[in-house]
Design a protein around this motif. Structure first.
Motif, PDB file in Angstrom:
ATOM      1  N   VAL A  54       0.839  -1.203   0.000  1.00 54.67           N
ATOM      2  CA  VAL A  54       0.000   0.000   0.000  1.00 54.67           C
ATOM      3  C   VAL A  54       0.870   1.247   0.000  1.00 54.67           C
ATOM      4  O   VAL A  54       0.578   2.225  -0.699  1.00 54.67           O
ATOM      5  CB  VAL A  54      -0.955  -0.013   1.215  1.00 54.67           C
ATOM      6  CG1 VAL A  54      -1.713   1.313   1.312  1.00 54.67           C
ATOM      7  CG2 VAL A  54      -1.946  -1.166   1.095  1.00 54.67           C
ATOM      8  N   ARG A  55       1.970   1.207   0.755  1.00 58.66           N
ATOM      9  CA  ARG A  55       2.875   2.352   0.764  1.00 58.66           C
ATOM     10  C   ARG A  55       3.473   2.587  -0.623  1.00 58.66           C
ATOM     11  O   ARG A  55       3.622   3.732  -1.067  1.00 58.66           O
ATOM     12  CB  ARG A  55       3.995   2.119   1.778  1.00 58.66           C
ATOM     13  CG  ARG A  55       3.620   2.515   3.203  1.00 58.66           C
ATOM     14  CD  ARG A  55       4.840   2.961   3.984  1.00 58.66           C
ATOM     15  NE  ARG A  55       4.428   3.632   5.185  1.00 58.66           N
ATOM     16  CZ  ARG A  55       4.527   3.102   6.412  1.00 58.66           C
ATOM     17  NH1 ARG A  55       4.991   1.893   6.567  1.00 58.66           N
ATOM     18  NH2 ARG A  55       4.159   3.804   7.465  1.00 58.66           N
ATOM     19  N   GLN A  56       3.824   1.517  -1.299  1.00 58.21           N
ATOM     20  CA  GLN A  56       4.412   1.666  -2.632  1.00 58.21           C
ATOM     21  C   GLN A  56       3.430   2.330  -3.599  1.00 58.21           C
ATOM     22  O   GLN A  56       3.836   3.063  -4.492  1.00 58.21           O
ATOM     23  CB  GLN A  56       4.842   0.301  -3.167  1.00 58.21           C
ATOM     24  CG  GLN A  56       6.099  -0.245  -2.515  1.00 58.21           C
ATOM     25  CD  GLN A  56       6.460  -1.639  -2.995  1.00 58.21           C
ATOM     26  OE1 GLN A  56       5.620  -2.358  -3.537  1.00 58.21           O
ATOM     27  NE2 GLN A  56       7.710  -2.036  -2.797  1.00 58.21           N
ATOM     28  N   ARG A  57       2.137   2.055  -3.404  1.00 60.15           N
ATOM     29  CA  ARG A  57       1.131   2.632  -4.304  1.00 60.15           C
ATOM     30  C   ARG A  57       0.806   4.083  -3.975  1.00 60.15           C
ATOM     31  O   ARG A  57       0.439   4.851  -4.859  1.00 60.15           O
ATOM     32  CB  ARG A  57      -0.146   1.799  -4.257  1.00 60.15           C
ATOM     33  CG  ARG A  57      -0.022   0.443  -4.927  1.00 60.15           C
ATOM     34  CD  ARG A  57      -1.363  -0.197  -5.185  1.00 60.15           C
ATOM     35  NE  ARG A  57      -1.996  -0.724  -4.004  1.00 60.15           N
ATOM     36  CZ  ARG A  57      -1.831  -1.955  -3.539  1.00 60.15           C
ATOM     37  NH1 ARG A  57      -1.017  -2.796  -4.161  1.00 60.15           N
ATOM     38  NH2 ARG A  57      -2.457  -2.377  -2.447  1.00 60.15           N
ATOM     39  N   PHE A  58       0.934   4.462  -2.700  1.00 59.90           N
ATOM     40  CA  PHE A  58       0.451   5.789  -2.305  1.00 59.90           C
ATOM     41  C   PHE A  58       1.514   6.706  -1.713  1.00 59.90           C
ATOM     42  O   PHE A  58       1.272   7.888  -1.548  1.00 59.90           O
ATOM     43  CB  PHE A  58      -0.696   5.643  -1.289  1.00 59.90           C
ATOM     44  CG  PHE A  58      -1.961   5.116  -1.884  1.00 59.90           C
ATOM     45  CD1 PHE A  58      -2.884   5.973  -2.452  1.00 59.90           C
ATOM     46  CD2 PHE A  58      -2.216   3.756  -1.906  1.00 59.90           C
ATOM     47  CE1 PHE A  58      -4.055   5.485  -3.015  1.00 59.90           C
ATOM     48  CE2 PHE A  58      -3.379   3.257  -2.468  1.00 59.90           C
ATOM     49  CZ  PHE A  58      -4.304   4.125  -3.025  1.00 59.90           C
ATOM     50  N   ASP A  59       2.676   6.157  -1.395  1.00 59.99           N
ATOM     51  CA  ASP A  59       3.714   6.982  -0.794  1.00 59.99           C
ATOM     52  C   ASP A  59       4.403   7.825  -1.875  1.00 59.99           C
ATOM     53  O   ASP A  59       4.365   7.501  -3.058  1.00 59.99           O
ATOM     54  CB  ASP A  59       4.752   6.107  -0.088  1.00 59.99           C
ATOM     55  CG  ASP A  59       5.461   6.862   1.023  1.00 59.99           C
ATOM     56  OD1 ASP A  59       5.195   8.060   1.185  1.00 59.99           O
ATOM     57  OD2 ASP A  59       6.282   6.240   1.721  1.00 59.99           O
ATOM     58  N   GLU A  60       5.048   8.907  -1.449  1.00 55.54           N
ATOM     59  CA  GLU A  60       5.820   9.748  -2.355  1.00 55.54           C
ATOM     60  C   GLU A  60       7.287   9.689  -1.947  1.00 55.54           C
ATOM     61  O   GLU A  60       7.618   9.303  -0.834  1.00 55.54           O
ATOM     62  CB  GLU A  60       5.320  11.203  -2.296  1.00 55.54           C
ATOM     63  CG  GLU A  60       3.899  11.389  -2.813  1.00 55.54           C
ATOM     64  CD  GLU A  60       3.432  12.832  -2.680  1.00 55.54           C
ATOM     65  OE1 GLU A  60       3.935  13.527  -1.777  1.00 55.54           O
ATOM     66  OE2 GLU A  60       2.582  13.247  -3.471  1.00 55.54           O
ATOM     67  N   GLN A  61       8.147  10.087  -2.872  1.00 57.38           N
ATOM     68  CA  GLN A  61       9.572  10.119  -2.579  1.00 57.38           C
ATOM     69  C   GLN A  61       9.872  11.426  -1.853  1.00 57.38           C
ATOM     70  O   GLN A  61      10.208  12.439  -2.456  1.00 57.38           O
ATOM     71  CB  GLN A  61      10.370  10.048  -3.888  1.00 57.38           C
ATOM     72  CG  GLN A  61      10.223   8.730  -4.611  1.00 57.38           C
ATOM     73  CD  GLN A  61      11.122   7.661  -4.028  1.00 57.38           C
ATOM     74  OE1 GLN A  61      11.028   7.327  -2.858  1.00 57.38           O
ATOM     75  NE2 GLN A  61      11.995   7.121  -4.832  1.00 57.38           N
ATOM     76  N   ASN A  62       9.751  11.415  -0.550  1.00 59.22           N
ATOM     77  CA  ASN A  62      10.018  12.602   0.252  1.00 59.22           C
ATOM     78  C   ASN A  62      11.344  12.457   0.985  1.00 59.22           C
ATOM     79  O   ASN A  62      11.596  11.430   1.613  1.00 59.22           O
ATOM     80  CB  ASN A  62       8.902  12.815   1.289  1.00 59.22           C
ATOM     81  CG  ASN A  62       7.566  13.116   0.642  1.00 59.22           C
ATOM     82  OD1 ASN A  62       7.504  13.408  -0.542  1.00 59.22           O
ATOM     83  ND2 ASN A  62       6.507  13.039   1.416  1.00 59.22           N
ATOM     84  N   TYR A  63      12.165  13.487   0.910  1.00 61.53           N
ATOM     85  CA  TYR A  63      13.446  13.504   1.598  1.00 61.53           C
ATOM     86  C   TYR A  63      13.556  14.782   2.417  1.00 61.53           C
ATOM     87  O   TYR A  63      13.072  15.838   2.007  1.00 61.53           O
ATOM     88  CB  TYR A  63      14.619  13.449   0.613  1.00 61.53           C
ATOM     89  CG  TYR A  63      14.632  12.229  -0.269  1.00 61.53           C
ATOM     90  CD1 TYR A  63      15.213  11.046   0.170  1.00 61.53           C
ATOM     91  CD2 TYR A  63      14.060  12.256  -1.528  1.00 61.53           C
ATOM     92  CE1 TYR A  63      15.216   9.915  -0.631  1.00 61.53           C
ATOM     93  CE2 TYR A  63      14.055  11.131  -2.336  1.00 61.53           C
ATOM     94  CZ  TYR A  63      14.637   9.965  -1.887  1.00 61.53           C
ATOM     95  OH  TYR A  63      14.627   8.837  -2.676  1.00 61.53           O
ATOM     96  N   VAL A  64      14.199  14.679   3.563  1.00 60.68           N
ATOM     97  CA  VAL A  64      14.484  15.852   4.386  1.00 60.68           C
ATOM     98  C   VAL A  64      15.993  16.000   4.484  1.00 60.68           C
ATOM     99  O   VAL A  64      16.700  15.051   4.837  1.00 60.68           O
ATOM    100  CB  VAL A  64      13.863  15.725   5.791  1.00 60.68           C
ATOM    101  CG1 VAL A  64      14.339  16.879   6.665  1.00 60.68           C
ATOM    102  CG2 VAL A  64      12.347  15.739   5.704  1.00 60.68           C
ATOM    103  N   ILE A  65      16.490  17.198   4.155  1.00 58.03           N
ATOM    104  CA  ILE A  65      17.924  17.486   4.180  1.00 58.03           C
ATOM    105  C   ILE A  65      18.166  18.575   5.219  1.00 58.03           C
ATOM    106  O   ILE A  65      17.491  19.604   5.207  1.00 58.03           O
ATOM    107  CB  ILE A  65      18.422  17.989   2.809  1.00 58.03           C
ATOM    108  CG1 ILE A  65      17.987  17.029   1.696  1.00 58.03           C
ATOM    109  CG2 ILE A  65      19.930  18.168   2.816  1.00 58.03           C
ATOM    110  CD1 ILE A  65      18.145  17.627   0.314  1.00 58.03           C
ATOM    111  N   GLU A  66      19.106  18.336   6.112  1.00 63.39           N
ATOM    112  CA  GLU A  66      19.490  19.356   7.086  1.00 63.39           C
ATOM    113  C   GLU A  66      20.816  19.973   6.652  1.00 63.39           C
ATOM    114  O   GLU A  66      21.840  19.292   6.551  1.00 63.39           O
ATOM    115  CB  GLU A  66      19.634  18.745   8.487  1.00 63.39           C
ATOM    116  CG  GLU A  66      19.995  19.789   9.528  1.00 63.39           C
ATOM    117  CD  GLU A  66      20.176  19.190  10.912  1.00 63.39           C
ATOM    118  OE1 GLU A  66      20.688  19.901  11.786  1.00 63.39           O
ATOM    119  OE2 GLU A  66      19.821  18.010  11.101  1.00 63.39           O
TER     120      GLU A  66
END
Length: 294
Positions: A214-226
């Motif tokens: 389900v995550r693969q179908r609805f998740d987005e490629q989100n990254y957090v950079i500090e």
């Protein structure tokens, strides 16, 4: 895995309203499945049909190779107890009602109460029990006859945080012994202990699969950079059309297909990078996306 239960076109209609609308799913042996949905989605009605408390308008439920009714344990959302009985008396009664021989019922009740953590209070009246203890007792009566399928309707929704943690830990232990199907609208619980997710919306099964699927179908490629400073973060943000935010933390949405490619790009930047991490959507965020899709 071996399929234990098949649900085929299960439907429940009251007058013109379909509370459950032709749902299909399978349960595999010794897995845990979360039936997720808002109040009124049809979760309790679905469980009631599986237990035989409600007759379906249409559809079939098959427990492969077993008698369905004899192999189900059920904990309703609001279990009722006889407060004048002891925990042992209540569980022994449940064992006999579920087909355990009278000679074995007391011993099985004692062993089950030990398993759920009520062995030390088995001779106390239920009237003195806390909410968490009553929920453990409810699970005890549902498993004393060793069912192949355990059905739980909102098993922790009425408990305080301590009681919820105790019951969740207990259910995790039960996963090794039996197949579990439980309804919940507390999505953190489903995220913690489930092999399969079933999303109900207005009586329809709108999404299903493992949490990973389900995550693969609805998740987005989100990254957090500090970054080392807000100035560096702003410079990086200005170089990309897909960056949200311009303080020390920068979130990138669908900027790079893989962490490897993002790290390669950052290695070419003249900035101080303190941390890069992949963000995973919570189950609540995924459910909101599923609800909008439906």
């Amino acid at each position: 895995m071996t399929t234990l239960l098949q649900v085929i076109g299960l439907t429940k209609q009251f007058a013109e309203h379909k509370v459950v609308d032709a749902i299909h799913f399978n349960l595999e042996e010794k897995t845990s499945t979360a039936l997720i949905g808002p109040n009124g989605a049809g979760k309790t009605t679905t469980l009631s049909m599986l237990t035989g408390l409600l007759r379906p308008t249409a559809g079939n439920v098959k427990m492969l190779g077993n008698d369905l009714r004899a192999n189900i344990g059920f904990l309703p959302q609001y279990p009722q107890f006889h407060p004048w009985l002891t925990a042992l008396e209540f569980t022994e009664m449940a064992a006999k009602l579920n087909g355990v021989a009278a000679k074995k019922a007391k011993l099985e009740a004692q062993k089950t109460l030990e398993f759920v953590g009520l062995g030390d209070v088995q001779h106390k009246k239920i009237a003195s029990f806390s909410g968490g203890m009553k929920q453990r007792l409810g699970i005890s009566q549902a498993i004393v006859h060793k069912p192949k399928l355990l059905l739980l309707d909102e098993p922790v929704s009425a408990l305080d945080p301590v009681g919820r943690r105790e019951v969740l830990d207990l259910l995790k232990g039960l996963q090794q012994e039996t197949t579990i199907l439980y309804s919940t609208h507390i999505l953190n619980d489903a995220e913690e202990m489930t092999d399969q997710l079933l999303f109900l919306q207005n009586g329809k099964l709108v999404e299903q699969g493992t949490l990973r699927e389900v995550r693969q179908r609805f998740d987005e490629q989100n990254y957090v950079i500090e970054f080392g400073s807000e100035e560096e973060a702003k410079l990086f943000a200005n170089s990309s059309n897909h960056v949200i935010g311009c303080n020390v933390y920068i979130e990138i949405v669908n900027e790079e297909p893989t962490m490897k490619m993002l790290l390669q790009r950052l290695s070419e930047c003249p900035y101080t990078i303190r941390k890069v991490e992949r963000q995973t959507a919570s189950l609540e965020e995924i459910f909101m996306k599923v609800a909008k899709k439906a």
